[in-house]
Design a protein around this motif. Structure first.
Motif, PDB file in Angstrom:
ATOM      1  N   HIS A   1     -34.821 -27.398 -14.969  1.00 24.71           N
ATOM      2  CA  HIS A   1     -33.951 -27.204 -13.812  1.00 24.71           C
ATOM      3  C   HIS A   1     -32.955 -28.349 -13.630  1.00 24.71           C
ATOM      4  CE1 HIS A   1     -36.792 -24.049 -12.968  1.00 24.71           C
ATOM      5  NE2 HIS A   1     -36.036 -23.632 -11.976  1.00 24.71           N
ATOM      6  N   TRP A   2     -32.863 -29.233 -14.586  1.00 24.38           N
ATOM      7  CA  TRP A   2     -31.933 -30.354 -14.507  1.00 24.38           C
ATOM      8  C   TRP A   2     -30.524 -29.859 -14.841  1.00 24.38           C
ATOM      9  CZ3 TRP A   2     -30.583 -33.900 -18.965  1.00 24.38           C
ATOM     10  CH2 TRP A   2     -29.775 -34.960 -18.538  1.00 24.38           C
ATOM     11  N   TRP A   3     -29.557 -30.222 -14.029  1.00 23.71           N
ATOM     12  CA  TRP A   3     -28.169 -29.798 -14.212  1.00 23.71           C
ATOM     13  C   TRP A   3     -27.580 -30.288 -15.531  1.00 23.71           C
ATOM     14  CZ3 TRP A   3     -24.677 -33.594 -15.051  1.00 23.71           C
ATOM     15  CH2 TRP A   3     -25.056 -34.880 -14.689  1.00 23.71           C
ATOM     16  N   GLY A   4     -28.153 -31.337 -16.096  1.00 24.89           N
ATOM     17  CA  GLY A   4     -27.633 -31.906 -17.337  1.00 24.89           C
ATOM     18  C   GLY A   4     -27.762 -30.984 -18.537  1.00 24.89           C
ATOM     19  N   ILE A   5     -28.731 -30.067 -18.517  1.00 19.40           N
ATOM     20  CA  ILE A   5     -28.893 -29.148 -19.661  1.00 19.40           C
ATOM     21  C   ILE A   5     -27.670 -28.251 -19.819  1.00 19.40           C
ATOM     22  CG2 ILE A   5     -30.241 -27.206 -20.562  1.00 19.40           C
ATOM     23  CD1 ILE A   5     -32.745 -28.688 -19.640  1.00 19.40           C
TER      24      ILE A   5
END
Length: 167
Positions: A64-68
């Motif tokens: 759920h990390w926006w960085g992916i």
């Protein structure tokens, strides 16, 4: 957020993006289908509740990390020819729409991680609460309107001739 609401939200975001970018109708429809596939279920960030249960942070952790989606977007820009990238953009858009929805409706932990699997931020609205239920029931009508705008280009929608501004 419920899987059906995630899918509806992804379809809406996909149609809006296709309209804004002037994508052909077939590509817009295919993108909406592809986006919904990566917005909920085993191909979505919620895969951390099934086959990706081992990733750091548990549910609403690393997946759920926006960085992916940000890193995937950079990879597509660098390595994929623009004319071949639309399907990958649809997948990324579905994944990112899931994160945006969880930012709005995620309450345990609140929102999504700002760092890979810690430091959460979000609005914390109740997942499954009144706002999400309203969204789930209102989105089909909104998506229908979006599809009409996409198909007609906004011209003469519902028999209305938009005013022309003089220059």
């Amino acid at each position: 957020m419920d899987g059906s609401t995630h899918r509806l939200f992804a379809a809406s975001v996909s149609i809006a993006t296709s309209t804004a970018t002037g994508a052909p109708l077939w590509q817009a429809a295919a993108s909406a289908v592809i986006g919904t596939a990566s917005a909920a279920g085993w191909t979505s960030p919620d895969a951390d509740q099934s086959w990706l249960h081992w990733v750091p942070g548990g549910h609403r952790g690393l997946t759920h990390w926006w960085g992916i989606p940000a890193l995937l977007s950079v990879a597509v820009l660098v390595f994929v020819p623009p004319e071949a990238a639309w399907a990958l953009w649809a997948l990324i858009l579905g994944w990112a729409s899931h994160l945006l929805a969880d930012f709005i409706f995620g309450e345990r932990p609140p929102g999504i991680p700002m760092a890979p699997w810690w430091s959460y931020a979000g609005l914390g609205l109740n997942s499954g609460g009144g706002a999400e239920k309203w969204l789930r029931w209102g989105l089909p009508t909104f998506i229908t309107w979006q599809a009409l705008v996409l198909i007609t280009g906004g011209d003469y929608l519902f028999g209305w001739d938009p005013p022309v501004l003089s220059t």
